[in-house]
Scaffold this motif. Structure first.
Motif, PDB file in Angstrom:
ATOM      1  N   VAL A   1       0.857  -1.182   0.000  1.00 49.21           N
ATOM      2  CA  VAL A   1       0.000   0.000   0.000  1.00 49.21           C
ATOM      3  C   VAL A   1       0.886   1.223   0.000  1.00 49.21           C
ATOM      4  N   GLY A   2       0.571   2.208  -0.814  1.00 51.86           N
ATOM      5  CA  GLY A   2       1.377   3.421  -0.861  1.00 51.86           C
ATOM      6  C   GLY A   2       2.359   3.384  -2.021  1.00 51.86           C
ATOM      7  N   THR A   3       3.260   4.299  -2.009  1.00 47.41           N
ATOM      8  CA  THR A   3       4.200   4.410  -3.120  1.00 47.41           C
ATOM      9  C   THR A   3       5.458   3.590  -2.904  1.00 47.41           C
ATOM     10  N   VAL A   4       5.610   2.999  -1.719  1.00 48.58           N
ATOM     11  CA  VAL A   4       6.747   2.130  -1.474  1.00 48.58           C
ATOM     12  C   VAL A   4       6.340   0.714  -1.840  1.00 48.58           C
ATOM     13  N   ASN A   5       7.192  -0.050  -2.507  1.00 50.30           N
ATOM     14  CA  ASN A   5       6.820  -1.326  -3.082  1.00 50.30           C
ATOM     15  C   ASN A   5       6.714  -2.457  -2.079  1.00 50.30           C
ATOM     16  N   SER A   6       7.252  -2.314  -0.890  1.00 49.25           N
ATOM     17  CA  SER A   6       7.228  -3.395   0.084  1.00 49.25           C
ATOM     18  C   SER A   6       6.513  -2.959   1.349  1.00 49.25           C
ATOM     19  N   LEU A   7       5.861  -3.936   2.006  1.00 46.91           N
ATOM     20  CA  LEU A   7       5.202  -3.654   3.269  1.00 46.91           C
ATOM     21  C   LEU A   7       6.252  -3.434   4.352  1.00 46.91           C
ATOM     22  N   PRO A   8       5.875  -2.808   5.461  1.00 47.16           N
ATOM     23  CA  PRO A   8       6.815  -2.614   6.557  1.00 47.16           C
ATOM     24  C   PRO A   8       7.379  -3.934   7.060  1.00 47.16           C
ATOM     25  N   SER A   9       8.469  -3.838   7.780  1.00 50.84           N
ATOM     26  CA  SER A   9       9.171  -5.026   8.231  1.00 50.84           C
ATOM     27  C   SER A   9       8.306  -5.909   9.115  1.00 50.84           C
ATOM     28  N   ASN A  10       7.337  -5.316   9.822  1.00 43.06           N
ATOM     29  CA  ASN A  10       6.470  -6.122  10.677  1.00 43.06           C
ATOM     30  C   ASN A  10       5.227  -6.591   9.933  1.00 43.06           C
ATOM     31  N   LYS A  11       5.176  -6.394   8.596  1.00 46.01           N
ATOM     32  CA  LYS A  11       4.074  -6.835   7.754  1.00 46.01           C
ATOM     33  C   LYS A  11       2.752  -6.270   8.240  1.00 46.01           C
ATOM     34  N   LEU A  12       2.715  -4.976   8.459  1.00 46.37           N
ATOM     35  CA  LEU A  12       1.499  -4.294   8.874  1.00 46.37           C
ATOM     36  C   LEU A  12       0.484  -4.373   7.742  1.00 46.37           C
ATOM     37  N   VAL A  13      -0.758  -4.794   8.066  1.00 48.53           N
ATOM     38  CA  VAL A  13      -1.795  -4.924   7.045  1.00 48.53           C
ATOM     39  C   VAL A  13      -2.907  -3.939   7.343  1.00 48.53           C
ATOM     40  N   LEU A  14      -3.812  -3.767   6.353  1.00 47.64           N
ATOM     41  CA  LEU A  14      -4.905  -2.825   6.513  1.00 47.64           C
ATOM     42  C   LEU A  14      -5.743  -3.186   7.729  1.00 47.64           C
ATOM     43  N   GLY A  15      -6.123  -2.158   8.490  1.00 46.10           N
ATOM     44  CA  GLY A  15      -6.937  -2.385   9.677  1.00 46.10           C
ATOM     45  C   GLY A  15      -6.117  -2.530  10.936  1.00 46.10           C
ATOM     46  N   GLU A  16      -4.815  -2.742  10.788  1.00 49.58           N
ATOM     47  CA  GLU A  16      -3.945  -2.840  11.949  1.00 49.58           C
ATOM     48  C   GLU A  16      -3.199  -1.520  12.136  1.00 49.58           C
ATOM     49  N   GLY A  17      -2.787  -1.263  13.347  1.00 48.47           N
ATOM     50  CA  GLY A  17      -2.053  -0.041  13.635  1.00 48.47           C
ATOM     51  C   GLY A  17      -0.750  -0.341  14.352  1.00 48.47           C
ATOM     52  N   LYS A  18       0.127   0.647  14.344  1.00 50.64           N
ATOM     53  CA  LYS A  18       1.386   0.517  15.077  1.00 50.64           C
ATOM     54  C   LYS A  18       1.673   1.828  15.781  1.00 50.64           C
ATOM     55  N   MET A  19       2.118   1.740  17.030  1.00 50.22           N
ATOM     56  CA  MET A  19       2.425   2.934  17.805  1.00 50.22           C
ATOM     57  C   MET A  19       3.935   3.148  17.856  1.00 50.22           C
ATOM     58  N   LEU A  20       4.343   4.371  17.565  1.00 48.28           N
ATOM     59  CA  LEU A  20       5.748   4.757  17.639  1.00 48.28           C
ATOM     60  C   LEU A  20       5.881   5.935  18.595  1.00 48.28           C
TER      61      LEU A  20
ATOM     62  N   ASP B   1       4.207  11.087  19.956  1.00 55.76           N
ATOM     63  CA  ASP B   1       3.652   9.738  19.793  1.00 55.76           C
ATOM     64  C   ASP B   1       2.856   9.684  18.499  1.00 55.76           C
ATOM     65  N   ILE B   2       3.016   8.590  17.777  1.00 59.98           N
ATOM     66  CA  ILE B   2       2.312   8.414  16.502  1.00 59.98           C
ATOM     67  C   ILE B   2       1.676   7.032  16.471  1.00 59.98           C
ATOM     68  N   ILE B   3       0.369   6.999  16.264  1.00 63.29           N
ATOM     69  CA  ILE B   3      -0.310   5.742  15.956  1.00 63.29           C
ATOM     70  C   ILE B   3      -0.532   5.738  14.454  1.00 63.29           C
ATOM     71  N   PHE B   4       0.060   4.765  13.783  1.00 63.21           N
ATOM     72  CA  PHE B   4       0.084   4.727  12.316  1.00 63.21           C
ATOM     73  C   PHE B   4      -0.806   3.616  11.791  1.00 63.21           C
ATOM     74  N   MET B   5      -1.607   3.939  10.747  1.00 57.87           N
ATOM     75  CA  MET B   5      -2.395   2.934  10.042  1.00 57.87           C
ATOM     76  C   MET B   5      -2.201   3.128   8.542  1.00 57.87           C
ATOM     77  N   LEU B   6      -2.064   2.033   7.825  1.00 54.23           N
ATOM     78  CA  LEU B   6      -1.874   2.104   6.379  1.00 54.23           C
ATOM     79  C   LEU B   6      -3.092   2.726   5.708  1.00 54.23           C
ATOM     80  N   ARG B   7      -2.839   3.488   4.652  1.00 54.50           N
ATOM     81  CA  ARG B   7      -3.929   4.073   3.869  1.00 54.50           C
ATOM     82  C   ARG B   7      -4.200   3.169   2.674  1.00 54.50           C
TER      83      ARG B   7
END
Length: 204
Positions: free
Chosen positions: A52-71, A192-198
């Motif tokens: 998802v997005g303009t980067v060709n690979s998913l994040p290293s933790n394989k974040l998928v749609l509907g899931e979030g990650k806190m940084l 703090d950032i809670i990130f979700m894929l668009r």
């Protein structure tokens, strides 16, 4: 004689009803288990999902749609702009570059910012000290969050907002020249950032 015939027919009817019930239960169980196997076989593994997005690979933790990650980012330096360092960095999502954070994929962000000045001797006072979180895009710059340092608490308090960012866009926290000596205690100054894929939007 008629009574014996009646009893016989009743027994036949009960036996038939029982047999039909057993067959129905067996069919329901068969259909349910077959459906479950079909769902399991058609399920897509997160590693097989398209990026998802303009980067060709998913994040290293394989974040998928509907899931979030806190940084959580800790302030390490302040000279007009705060330099941030992630407690648990994930460069596949957000990359730390000098004094800005760069998005690596398109996403929705819940932003939570607090900046507190140190009360130690030699630090500049908090008069008219302004803090702003800025989104830098190729074509424009936009202030996302803004707050003044409170004279009594020496803090902005919690500043929060939901924002959408695309890959390549940057976040930077600016401070007026009257602000220095940022308290780098994580409980007092943090981003703090809670990130979700668009999800990708289909173009008609």
């Amino acid at each position: 004689m008629p009574q014996r015939t009646q009893n016989f027919l009743i027994h036949i009817l009960l036996l038939w009803t029982t047999l039909i019930s057993i067959i129905q239960i067996a069919i329901i169980i068969f259909l349910f288990t077959a459906g479950q196997k079909g769902l399991d076989s058609s399920a897509v593994e997160p590693s097989q999902m398209p990026s998802v997005g303009t980067v060709n690979s998913l994040p290293s933790n394989k974040l998928v749609l509907g899931e979030g990650k806190m940084l959580t980012f800790k302030a390490t330096k302040a000279e007009g702009q705060i330099k941030w360092t992630a407690n648990r960095p994930d460069d596949a999502l957000i990359l730390e570059r000098d004094k800005h954070l760069m998005m690596m994929v398109d996403g929705y962000l819940f932003l939570n910012l607090q900046v507190t000045l140190s009360a130690k001797a030699g630090c500049t006072g908090s008069n008219n000290c302004n803090v702003s979180l800025v989104k830098i895009q190729p074509e424009k710059t936009e202030v996302v969050l803004q707050g003044l340092i409170n004279k009594e608490t020496l803090s902005t308090g919690i500043l929060s907002k939901v924002e959408e960012l695309g890959a390549g866009e940057k976040l930077v926290v600016n401070m007026t020249s009257l602000c220095d000596c940022v308290d780098d205690n994580l409980s007092k100054t943090h981003l703090d950032i809670i990130f979700m894929l668009r999800p990708q939007m289909s173009v008609k």
